[in-house]
Design a protein around this motif. Structure first.
Motif, PDB file in Angstrom:
ATOM      1  N   HIS A   1     -22.444 -48.907   2.972  1.00  0.00           N
ATOM      2  CA  HIS A   1     -21.588 -49.820   1.722  1.00  0.00           C
ATOM      3  C   HIS A   1     -22.804 -49.795   0.665  1.00  0.00           C
ATOM      4  CE1 HIS A   1     -20.626 -53.789   0.173  1.00  0.00           C
ATOM      5  NE2 HIS A   1     -19.719 -52.964  -0.442  1.00  0.00           N
ATOM      6  N   LEU A   2     -24.007 -50.544   1.251  1.00  0.00           N
ATOM      7  CA  LEU A   2     -25.096 -51.034   0.147  1.00  0.00           C
ATOM      8  C   LEU A   2     -26.310 -50.535   0.713  1.00  0.00           C
ATOM      9  CD1 LEU A   2     -23.879 -54.204  -1.672  1.00  0.00           C
ATOM     10  CD2 LEU A   2     -24.987 -52.181  -2.603  1.00  0.00           C
TER      11      LEU A   2
ATOM     12  N   CYS B   1     -22.610 -54.719  10.231  1.00  0.00           N
ATOM     13  CA  CYS B   1     -23.450 -54.900   9.234  1.00  0.00           C
ATOM     14  C   CYS B   1     -23.423 -56.397   8.601  1.00  0.00           C
ATOM     15  CB  CYS B   1     -23.085 -54.057   7.828  1.00  0.00           C
ATOM     16  SG  CYS B   1     -24.316 -54.418   6.572  1.00  0.00           S
ATOM     17  N   PRO B   2     -25.035 -56.939   8.562  1.00  0.00           N
ATOM     18  CA  PRO B   2     -25.112 -58.168   8.352  1.00  0.00           C
ATOM     19  C   PRO B   2     -24.682 -58.643   7.010  1.00  0.00           C
ATOM     20  CG  PRO B   2     -27.056 -57.322   8.770  1.00  0.00           C
ATOM     21  CD  PRO B   2     -26.223 -56.178   8.770  1.00  0.00           C
ATOM     22  N   CYS B   3     -24.639 -57.744   6.252  1.00  0.00           N
ATOM     23  CA  CYS B   3     -24.548 -58.201   4.822  1.00  0.00           C
ATOM     24  C   CYS B   3     -23.156 -58.550   4.239  1.00  0.00           C
ATOM     25  CB  CYS B   3     -25.191 -57.338   3.842  1.00  0.00           C
ATOM     26  SG  CYS B   3     -26.937 -57.117   3.948  1.00  0.00           S
ATOM     27  N   HIS B   4     -22.328 -57.524   4.585  1.00  0.00           N
ATOM     28  CA  HIS B   4     -20.898 -57.647   4.340  1.00  0.00           C
ATOM     29  C   HIS B   4     -19.821 -57.364   5.247  1.00  0.00           C
ATOM     30  CE1 HIS B   4     -23.092 -56.995   0.324  1.00  0.00           C
ATOM     31  NE2 HIS B   4     -22.353 -58.055   0.138  1.00  0.00           N
ATOM     32  N   GLY B   5     -20.308 -57.247   6.420  1.00  0.00           N
ATOM     33  CA  GLY B   5     -19.538 -57.199   7.602  1.00  0.00           C
ATOM     34  C   GLY B   5     -18.697 -55.797   7.870  1.00  0.00           C
TER      35      GLY B   5
ATOM     36  N   PRO C   1     -16.090 -53.474   3.919  1.00  0.00           N
ATOM     37  CA  PRO C   1     -15.943 -52.525   2.845  1.00  0.00           C
ATOM     38  C   PRO C   1     -16.587 -51.333   2.814  1.00  0.00           C
ATOM     39  CG  PRO C   1     -17.642 -54.065   2.511  1.00  0.00           C
ATOM     40  CD  PRO C   1     -17.035 -54.467   3.703  1.00  0.00           C
TER      41      PRO C   1
END
Lengths: 907, 130
Positions: B75-76, B90-94, B107
């Motif tokens: 994703h990112l 993922c810790p940032c956006h799940g 996402p």
């Protein structure tokens, strides 16, 4: 109106606008930045930031001042733009100037963002990856641009250069060109210094502790983080920056409708963005999941960045101690400056390896005791906070995510059965959870009498796990005090302790004892102790008696053979049984995985080569036994879990005790267990349990005046359920049938819920009559004897068959044999069965008969078959040839029997 | 071509300087970020460990079937450092992936990329060409 005019006039003076304050802030940023560059180490940014935080009050203030002046510079610059848009009909800049100003805004954000990255903490590292990914996805030049901006992924050097030189110089040039001045007015400087200083004293610049799983960008980008969280292709969000720059350009350089629409669009976007920022800051936690204020873990997960301490002017340790303290997790940890000589830890939990913060929380960047201990867990490992201590990402997250599913955490069976006997549940097998208890009669009964033993019950004070301990999360099993630590615990109150208890795999029977010496009492049974109804004062002065918890008197009975051989609880029970396997189970026997036949096996056991076992058993095996790579470990038949202390070697099974490291040969079952057909569907424990604790009825009533206790909230209350017990006995268990999908098995059972409940005493409702139940419960007595019980103890026993104590007699009159039963106990007025019986003589019961929906007493035919063998046993010795033969061809023997053999008649 | 005015001359000059600077940037970036600067990475193979987070890579070992996944969320690009109930999160956006690197929930919608690797001759190490 007057105010507006006054503000309008300001633009002509060129002073007193947000712009001049922004200029003042810029100078503060530059000065504090130059000073900050001295202690900052670009090769170890996170470590150097942590050292700064601990070293000296003035360095801390400088860092804080750099942070706050830069944040204010950004805010003031944006307000300055707004000021221009709001108070001027048109800005009317030349296109070149407008273009450079728009780029300038972008550069300000980049300067801020690179400053954020230079902390080098968990937030910064993930933010860097996000920026890199976004930029790399720009067509054609993306990779080159990303590399030019961020440089080598292992280094912060290029980011540092851009932060202190490229972007700063650019901003300075643009500002000078735009405002045509370099020096801010002195009054603005004084005011700015004052504000920044106050902020820098009251709040510290944020830095991530690298353990909290929540990662967020800087506050001005959390709105952007919220936007990109919606987008599957977040690179499109870069267009947003492009559009904003275009709008800024038009608003500054165009006139008429285009300028008006640009300004309105920017205003609209700003409002939306502020809304998204609030969401990002206050409603998003770990993995960007939505969290409402007040939800469990909200403060830890969402507000971690706001846990900012004020600056302490009195450092409580000297700098040499700081220099000598170890680096933990890439940073210095302030705890270890004071707690430098603490010892007693297991290897994995040494402070040099994991510090103090990873278990105890607090503030690892603090310079004073008060700040360091804020938000700390004196007793870490309680389930409510386990994810913040034992279960952080780098430690045991797999375990803390599943432990709450285990029965020791949910108490599902206990709750479900209790509601069942209170007629509040239609089944005793519902999945329930101790945290969902409400205020019904059953739930209050549970709260008053039963639910202290769940793992989530917090341990609130230091000290070892003992007989009186209940709950305590991870510590319930893993906490161990050395003699020295115990002595210190006694001697030093409230002072710096140097002897730390250890957290280890040394889980002894004493850890289990507090909870498991109750109800089924498997802990005391196992060690051969049976509870009596004596009070402490009545306890006879004899070694065969033992006082537990100061008021419970136990008497010596036969201990479990495994106990006699030195095995402890954990020598049979593995980590997935004890700490849950991620599945919610209704009852113990469902969660229980290990069976006798996993180890006591004839032929080849189920094994796995050591190199293929999973991570958790491998870690446990490595910690316990060092070398294990050559082993073929046994695997449980039920759930395929590895038994790391049992292996197959030279055609034999061996076990090594986990704590004392004693190697034991594990023999196969006796031939009588495996060869004959008669007992093929009998559980090992039905024969090999030497005794089981039983009780004869109890009465439960609610007393509104009784000083009571709520075991869930751990608070005293007025009014409580009281249990009036009968008597306890230790005897061979009764037998019953467990029916799992048509597979019937004979198992040991004991009176589980033979009781009366005065429900009306609680509800006060006239229609709530007294409830009576006669439910037996399946039991794993944990009183195993190597030799099984005798034939007669089942076939000729009224207790085994479920009739209760009494005289079970086979009478032959005129060649007619009949079984007679004379009960010892009087009949209960509720069901006219003897007080201790499960069923009537040669009768059976249906409906609510046990604490499970799949456990039943023998039906009449089964009783007749049992008693027919019992009739034979009245004449034939159980070791006789004929009885041995009967194990495989009983029907043939009956046909060929001697005329003297009188079989029972049932009419 | 004949240069007619001073303005045209300036414009051409700026364009030339811009083009030259772009070329310079291209060369500087190319020389510095060029491939082949890194050494191959070696990760100690623990056969018992189902998931191993090794900086930029995630080693998955299911029944001795080894997969090496890129640890960067598709994703990112956040680095994934956690597994929960046999899932990578993922810790940032799940974003959630299974152990094959396939997206379970967004996402992110692209699977984690599988990284080619070799097992060292003695079977104790995973070698990854960076």
């Amino acid at each position: 109106m007057g105010q507006k005019l006054k503000l309008k006039n300001r633009k002509y003076t060129g002073r007193l606008t947000f712009g001049t304050y922004a200029l003042a802030m810029f100078w503060l940023v530059v000065v504090s930045g130059i000073l900050l560059a001295i202690p900052f180490d670009v090769n170890s940014p996170y470590l150097s930031v942590s050292v700064m935080n601990l070293t000296d009050i003035w360095i801390i203030l400088t860092r804080n001042a750099h942070f706050f002046s830069s944040q204010l510079f950004l805010v003031l610059s944006l307000l300055h733009i707004y000021e221009h848009f709001h108070y001027k009909d048109k800005v009317g800049l030349k296109p070149g100037m407008a273009f450079r100003l728009s780029i300038g805004v972008l550069i300000i954000f980049l300067a801020m963002f690179t400053g954020f990255l230079l902390k080098g903490d968990a937030d910064a590292r993930q933010a860097r990856l996000i920026l890199q990914t976004l930029v790399e996805r720009i067509p054609l030049i993306g990779s080159a641009l990303a590399f030019s901006l961020l440089g080598d992924s292992d280094s912060f050097m290029l980011i540092y250069v851009h932060h202190i030189a490229t972007f700063t110089v650019f901003i300075a040039i643009i500002m000078a060109e735009h405002s045509r001045r370099v020096w801010p007015p002195s009054m603005e400087v004084i005011q700015s210094v004052f504000v920044v200083l106050i902020l820098s004293i009251l709040f510290s610049a944020p830095v991530h502790d690298n353990l909290n799983p929540t990662v967020k960008g800087p506050w001005y980008f959390v709105g952007f983080q919220e936007i990109i969280h919606w987008l599957a292709d977040p690179e499109w969000s870069l267009l947003l920056f492009f559009i904003i720059l275009i709008l800024l350009f038009w608003a500054n350089s165009k006139q008429g409708k285009l300028m008006f629409i640009s300004k309105r669009s920017l205003l609209f976007f700003t409002v939306i963005y502020i809304f998204l920022t609030i969401i990002g800051l206050f409603f998003r936690g770990e993995q960007w999941e939505w969290k409402w204020p007040g939800e469990a873990g909200y403060c830890y997960s969402v507000l971690a960045n706001f846990r900012s301490s004020s600056v302490s002017f009195f450092s409580e340790y000297d700098r040499s101690a700081l220099a000598n303290s170890p680096v933990v997790g890439g940073r210095k940890e302030s705890c270890l400056v004071c707690h430098a000589e603490t010892h007693g830890f297991s290897d994995s939990h040494r402070p040099e390896a994991i510090g103090c913060f990873s278990c105890h929380g607090g503030n690892p960047f603090a310079a004073s005791k008060k700040q360091a201990h804020r938000h700390m867990f004196l007793v870490p490992g309680n389930l409510a906070s386990a994810t913040q201590s034992c279960g952080t990402t780098q430690c045991h997250p797999d375990i803390t995510s599943r432990i709450s599913t285990g029965l020791m955490a949910t108490l599902s069976g206990m709750i479900s059965v209790d509601r069942y006997v209170f007629n509040e549940n239609v089944t005793p097998d519902a999945l329930t959870n101790v945290h969902d208890l409400k205020n019904s009669a059953a739930d209050e009964h549970l709260k008053n009498l039963c639910v202290r033993c769940h793992l989530g019950n917090p341990k609130t004070e230091t000290g070892p796990i003992d007989e009186a301990s209940r709950g305590g999360g991870c510590l319930a099993c893993h906490l161990n005090y050395s003699e020295a630590a115990l002595d210190e615990q006694e001697l030093i109150k409230g002072d710096l302790h140097k002897q730390h208890p250890s957290i280890s795999l040394q889980v002894g029977n004493s850890h289990c004892f507090g909870c498991h010496s109750r109800s089924g009492r498997i802990s005391t049974n196992y060690e051969g102790w049976h509870e009596t109804v004596f009070s402490a004062a009545e306890m006879p002065d004899s070694a065969v008696y033992r006082l537990v918890e100061g008021n419970r008197v136990f008497v010596k009975k036969q201990a479990d053979v495994h106990h006699q051989l030195g095995l402890e609880c954990i020598d049979c029970h593995h980590s997935f049984e004890l700490m849950g396997d991620g599945t919610f189970y209704a009852h113990e026997e469902d969660q229980e995985d290990v069976q006798c036949t996993d180890c006591h096996i004839e032929g080849l056991p189920k094994t796995i080569d050591a190199k293929y076992i999973g991570n958790e058993p491998a870690l446990i095996a490595a910690l316990r036994f060092n070398k294990f790579s050559d082993k073929k470990f046994l695997v449980t038949q039920k759930q395929n879990h590895v038994l790391v202390n049992c292996w197959f070697e030279n055609d034999s099974v061996y076990l090594i005790t986990k704590n004392s490291k004693q190697k034991r040969f594990v023999g196969p079952p006796a031939s009588v267990c495996t060869k004959d057909k008669a007992h093929a569907n009998i559980a090992c424990s039905a024969c090999h349990s030497s005794w089981a604790p039983t009780c004869i009825g109890c009465h439960n009533a609610f007393d509104h005046n009784e000083p009571g206790y709520n075991m869930l909230s751990n608070t005293a209350q007025k009014g409580a359920w009281i249990e009036y017990i009968g008597t306890y006995e230790a005897k061979l268990p009764t037998l019953g049938i467990r029916d799992i999908a048509g597979e019937k098995e004979v198992i040991p059972v004991t009176p589980g819920m033979v009781l009366t409940i005065d429900k009306k005493s609680f509800t006060g409702m006239a229609h709530d009559s007294t409830i009576f139940h006669r439910l037996y419960a399946p039991i794993a007595p944990h009183t195993t004897s190597a030799k099984g019980r005798s034939c007669k103890s089942c076939h000729n026993s009224s207790v085994a068959l479920g009739y209760g104590e009494g005289e079970l007699k086979y009478e032959i009159v005129d060649n007619r044999g009949t079984w007679q039963f004379y009960s010892l106990y009087l009949e209960n007025i509720n069901d006219n069965l003897p007080e201790d019986a499960w069923i009537g003589f040669l009768e059976t019961r249906k409906g609510k008969v046990s604490t499970r929906s799949n456990v039943f007493p023998f039906d009449i035919e089964q009783q007749k078959r049992m008693l027919t063998v019992g009739a034979c046993l009245t004449c034939h010795d159980e070791d006789s040839e004929v009885m041995k033969k009967s194990l495989n061809n009983f029907k043939d023997l009956l046909v060929e029997r001697n005329v003297k053999c009188i079989l029972p008649t049932w009419e | 071509m004949k240069i007619k005015t001073r303005r045209t001359f300036l414009k051409a000059g700026v364009a030339l300087i811009a083009a030259f600077t772009s070329y310079l940037w291209h060369r500087v970036t190319l020389e510095t970020s060029g491939a082949g600067r890194r050494k191959p990475l070696q990760i100690l193979l623990k056969q018992q460990q189902t998931v191993l987070f090794a900086d930029d890579f995630i080693l998955i070992n299911q029944n001795n079937n080894i997969t090496v996944l890129s640890a960067f969320c598709t994703h990112l690009g956040c680095r994934i450092d956690k597994s929960e109930n046999d899932r990578l999160v993922c810790p940032c956006h799940g974003s959630v992936y299974n152990f094959s690197g396939e997206v379970v929930s967004g996402p992110a919608y692209k699977n984690l990329s599988k990284v080619p690797f070799k097992i060292s001759p003695d079977g104790t190490k995973i070698e990854i060409e960076k």
